[in-house]
Write a protein that holds these residues in place. Sequence first.
Motif, mmCIF file in Angstrom:
data_model
loop_
_atom_site.group_PDB
_atom_site.id
_atom_site.type_symbol
_atom_site.label_atom_id
_atom_site.label_comp_id
_atom_site.label_asym_id
_atom_site.label_seq_id
_atom_site.Cartn_x
_atom_site.Cartn_y
_atom_site.Cartn_z
ATOM 1 N N TYR A 1 0.851 -1.190 0.000
ATOM 2 C CA TYR A 1 0.000 0.000 0.000
ATOM 3 C C TYR A 1 0.888 1.243 0.000
ATOM 4 N N VAL B 1 0.997 5.250 1.045
ATOM 5 C CA VAL B 1 0.402 6.373 1.772
ATOM 6 C C VAL B 1 0.910 7.640 1.099
ATOM 7 N N VAL C 1 -4.686 6.328 1.344
ATOM 8 C CA VAL C 1 -4.050 5.024 1.163
ATOM 9 C C VAL C 1 -4.467 4.450 -0.183
ATOM 10 N N TRP D 1 -0.885 4.581 9.814
ATOM 11 C CA TRP D 1 -1.365 3.298 9.303
ATOM 12 C C TRP D 1 -2.207 2.560 10.352
ATOM 13 N N ARG E 1 -5.623 4.274 10.484
ATOM 14 C CA ARG E 1 -6.412 4.060 9.281
ATOM 15 C C ARG E 1 -6.852 2.591 9.158
#
Length: 237
Positions: free
Chosen positions: A99, A101, A110, A138, A141
Amino acid sequence: MPSALREMGLADAASAARLKVAAALTPELADAPRSAAQRFHLDAPGWWRPTETPEALRALARAVWNDRPVAARYRRRDGSDAGRTLEPYGLVLKAGVWYLVARADGDSRVYRVDRFGSVTPLDGRFEREADFDLPGFWEERAAAFARSILHETVVVRLTEAGRHALRHAADRAAAEEALARGETDEEGLTTVRLPVESLDIAYDQLLALGPECEVIGPPGLRERVARAAERMAALYR
């Protein structure tokens, strides 16, 4: 994480950085990096599935490393494709999936790396927020995402063994909250209202608890589990 560094194309940079750090350490600590690498290893990808390196990963990793903005094409969940300009802040490897960011239009968002099409570095460098905390962002989220996908609620009655097993069968945070609010009767059985992603997923999760869990509702799910229990009993009769 050697495998992750190789996928990002940063293995050489990491090796050079380790050498510089080792050269600056005092003699009694000079062997610490090698010693730690021999004793600790983080294997992030999940089991039972092959890992594929997304095509855009290396370009995004270089942009993250050098604070370079990028122009990228990104495929949304509905399949549509959109162009956007991003300030890549960091990369996260979660259970074998990468992923990104990144800042876009003033917000931190994201993106799944395997949904990127073209990634083109732009001129110049962007100014990073000095206090941006990637692990903290992270964690927050990820917790919000986990809560957002729990659209259904089931009611179950659990034995003591079922209470312990529920934490491993269902979403752990949801299970902990449900158990904390549950009511235990005189027989030691605890009734809880458990948020779940869907009734199909709940069927698989709760069936795994066997006789340690009785589904009270919704009625359709209770009937489905009851039919499965009858078939299983017939097999072992």
